[in-house]
Design a protein around this motif. Sequence first.
Motif, short mmCIF file in Angstrom:
data_model
loop_
_atom_site.label_atom_id
_atom_site.label_comp_id
_atom_site.label_asym_id
_atom_site.label_seq_id
_atom_site.Cartn_x
_atom_site.Cartn_y
_atom_site.Cartn_z
N GLY A 121 -10.17 23.53 15.36
CA GLY A 121 -9.68 23.75 16.72
C GLY A 121 -8.18 23.96 16.73
N LEU A 122 -7.48 23.20 15.90
CA LEU A 122 -6.02 23.33 15.83
C LEU A 122 -5.63 24.66 15.21
CD1 LEU A 122 -5.29 19.62 14.89
CD2 LEU A 122 -4.79 20.73 17.07
N LEU A 123 -6.42 25.15 14.26
CA LEU A 123 -6.16 26.48 13.69
C LEU A 123 -6.30 27.54 14.77
CD1 LEU A 123 -7.95 26.24 10.23
CD2 LEU A 123 -5.50 26.61 10.61
N GLN A 124 -7.33 27.37 15.61
CA GLN A 124 -7.52 28.31 16.72
C GLN A 124 -6.30 28.24 17.64
OE1 GLN A 124 -11.30 27.98 18.91
NE2 GLN A 124 -10.31 29.03 20.62
N CYS A 125 -5.82 27.04 17.87
CA CYS A 125 -4.63 26.84 18.71
C CYS A 125 -3.41 27.54 18.11
CB CYS A 125 -4.39 25.35 18.88
SG CYS A 125 -3.04 24.96 19.98
N MET A 126 -3.34 27.57 16.77
CA MET A 126 -2.21 28.26 16.11
C MET A 126 -2.41 29.78 16.10
SD MET A 126 -1.80 25.94 12.67
CE MET A 126 -2.47 24.30 12.75
N GLY A 127 -3.62 30.22 16.46
CA GLY A 127 -3.88 31.65 16.51
C GLY A 127 -4.33 32.25 15.19
N VAL A 128 -4.84 31.42 14.28
CA VAL A 128 -5.25 31.96 12.98
C VAL A 128 -6.75 31.80 12.71
CG1 VAL A 128 -3.03 31.80 11.85
CG2 VAL A 128 -4.50 29.81 11.86
N SER A 129 -7.52 31.64 13.77
CA SER A 129 -8.97 31.63 13.57
C SER A 129 -9.44 33.09 13.65
CB SER A 129 -9.66 30.77 14.62
OG SER A 129 -10.99 30.53 14.24
N HIS A 130 -10.70 33.32 13.46
CA HIS A 130 -11.21 34.68 13.47
C HIS A 130 -12.65 34.65 13.99
CE1 HIS A 130 -12.92 38.41 11.91
NE2 HIS A 130 -11.68 38.87 11.88
N ALA A 131 -13.05 35.71 14.67
CA ALA A 131 -14.39 35.77 15.25
C ALA A 131 -15.45 35.35 14.24
CB ALA A 131 -14.67 37.18 15.76
N SER A 132 -15.32 35.85 12.98
CA SER A 132 -16.36 35.57 12.00
C SER A 132 -16.40 34.08 11.65
CB SER A 132 -16.12 36.38 10.74
OG SER A 132 -14.89 36.02 10.15
N ILE A 133 -15.23 33.44 11.66
CA ILE A 133 -15.20 32.00 11.36
C ILE A 133 -15.91 31.24 12.47
CG2 ILE A 133 -13.69 29.99 11.06
CD1 ILE A 133 -11.61 31.93 9.87
N GLU A 134 -15.65 31.66 13.71
CA GLU A 134 -16.31 30.99 14.83
C GLU A 134 -17.83 31.18 14.74
OE1 GLU A 134 -14.44 29.06 16.68
OE2 GLU A 134 -12.66 29.80 15.65
N THR A 135 -18.24 32.38 14.31
CA THR A 135 -19.68 32.63 14.17
C THR A 135 -20.29 31.65 13.19
OG1 THR A 135 -19.24 34.97 14.54
CG2 THR A 135 -21.40 34.40 13.64
N VAL A 136 -19.61 31.45 12.07
CA VAL A 136 -20.11 30.51 11.06
C VAL A 136 -20.24 29.12 11.65
CG1 VAL A 136 -19.61 29.37 8.87
CG2 VAL A 136 -19.15 31.82 9.14
N ILE A 137 -19.18 28.69 12.33
CA ILE A 137 -19.18 27.34 12.89
C ILE A 137 -20.31 27.18 13.90
CG2 ILE A 137 -17.88 25.75 14.36
CD1 ILE A 137 -15.35 26.91 13.08
N ARG A 138 -20.47 28.20 14.76
CA ARG A 138 -21.49 28.10 15.79
C ARG A 138 -22.89 28.13 15.20
NH1 ARG A 138 -18.81 25.13 18.79
NH2 ARG A 138 -16.68 25.85 18.52
#
Lengths: 375, 375
Positions: free
Chosen positions: B305-322
Amino acid sequence: MEVKARAPGKIILSGEHAVVHGSTAVASSIDLYTYVSLSFPTPSDSDDALRLQLKEVGLEFSWPIGRLKAVLSELDIPNSSVPTSCSLESTKSLAALVDELKIPEAKIGLGAGVLAFLWLYSSIQGFKPATVVITSELPLGSGLGSSAAFCVALSGALLSFSDSVSLDLCHKEWTSFGESELDLLNKWAFEGEKIIHGKPSGIDNTVSTYGNMIKFRSGSLTRIKSNTTLKMLITNTKVGRNTKALVAGVSDRTLRHPKGMASVFNAVDSISTEMANIIQSSAPDDLSITEKEAKIEELMEMNQGLLQCMGVSHASIETVIRTTLKYKLASKLTGAGGGGTVVHEVTAELESCGFRCLTAAIGGNGVEICFGGSS
Amino acid sequence: MEVKARAPGKIILSGEHAVVHGSTAVASSIDLYTYVSLSFPTPSDSDDALRLQLKEVGLEFSWPIGRLKAVLSELDIPNSSVPTSCSLESTKSLAALVDELKIPEAKIGLGAGVLAFLWLYSSIQGFKPATVVITSELPLGSGLGSSAAFCVALSGALLSFSDSVSLDLCHKEWTSFGESELDLLNKWAFEGEKIIHGKPSGIDNTVSTYGNMIKFRSGSLTRIKSNTTLKMLITNTKVGRNTKALVAGVSDRTLRHPKGMASVFNAVDSISTEMANIIQSSAPDDLSITEKEAKIEELMEMNQGLLQCMGVSHASIETVIRTTLKYKLASKLTGAGGGGTVVHEVTAELESCGFRCLTAAIGGNGVEICFGGSS
């Protein structure tokens, strides 16, 4: 005699959940409304009932005035100038009245709203026959403040025909109330919210009453004035939420990781404070609208990451974010122009996922009324 | 005479990106390896070349020993006990040598690795003919430390036949080095990493050399010992990354929102510190393995979540998590048992998205060697 009142929904721009732990949050009104039309029968009319129509859900109720008087005997002399909480006894009596309505199981959640309606109506208007019609652009239970907009619009309509408010009944256009009248209205609406939610924060009714935006922290609300018109694409994922469970989840995580979560709440606080400052800035050498949009967009993205960190995000929310990011809509979405074609495309894709998209301007007017035929 | 060396890849458990801004990060070795086989020709063999085979990418190179001697004239007396940086001049000469190889455009990124190979080989072994074969279980450029594992395994193989290291050549099983030998090896590997990455943090080669886990903050590395065996499902999204641009993006955001980002980095620091403490805890009344898994899982989610807050997450990473969340794999994924069927299902779904899944135990051994026929 007819009056129409409308009250806006709200959207939280940053700080939801963290606000429970002391962070600042920022909420804004949106230009999607709940409408209440209140009309009294002519003296010649023999109808002696209070009628309520909930257009969006296709329900209609009516109560003989005598029945209401019997049930709410404590209210012989309604006093519209003193907002009063529904006593435990009145709540019980009214709940019995609502039980009799046999609201379909799927819409049973509306019962509390009907109870709030009966309390506000009889407290402000006493026991007069009338017909009240509710329509709304706000989806129920989606976090857009539909219940507060209902209480605010209803209080507005009821007070406009009371001794506590003096209005020129010739208004054929949407007209606002005076400041002290809004204060009274907001208090009444809060009484309605208490019936519906138990312990509401007061944020929703305050935003819906005064419009524009508010900043809140540790129970104190500050109204702030936006100097920019921003538009947003709001996506209703239609995923039901259990607010209580989510709030408890954040508290549990805070107990497990106190130090990390304290920093997270500090981060949210900074983000909300910065958001409020950006919204309020107006000097000519301040940020341009595009820069404001970009900053607000970035702060909202940061807030979303922190929500994920608190454990209150949801797969569907991430889908929405990723879909909008795919279209690089970041700045366009909040753009005053609305983004045109791109917004249509992203809306189509999101709606193909089963979501429902709404476009709304943020920071607009609060509750308003009009008499006669205007919309 | 043949020696095989293997060195593990690494995974960052928390603190990536934030570490640049002073937060603690935690990295662990994973039981996926790069293997280096080094064999010298028999004295009767007339082959006088250094050969390098990169099995995974199907490339093979060879250099006449005389050519290497001419190019690296500064290195007449190689000294394996003093790790030396490749001088600017040597870098230029070796780069010219690598250019001649005509590496296919799509694999041009391997050039720096070949250069590092030539430097480490000639610095440690001088100008002897040999054949070096590289195989690897680590996908290239996926953040799993494949280049460091290459440098570490290579340094291990080269040093095992040098004066700086004394080993019983009878070892037919994977065997570790002594502590001071590991220190030397790690320094050589770091010289290789510098050739490949410019300014590496030293984290990857340190984890690969010593195995287990390390905690690092502001340039100082602390080795920590895990007292639990944890397994993870690692998903390679195959989305190329531009680390430099991501790092710059975080710095820009920090300039725009200094206060909020400072709190975010503090949150990451707390999360990493807590993670390191949980990993190290071993007393009998400490957390059970299941509780450890649950805590580590939660801390990793918070970090994400904090990486997302820093702006360095990516759609594909979110897909994996979800996707993993959908299968409620949170605790099972890191479970020592690996999760069985559920892991198969989630792997199938993720691979249908075009991702590649790997299961790996974390916190295992560092670099090891064996002589003769063992695997």
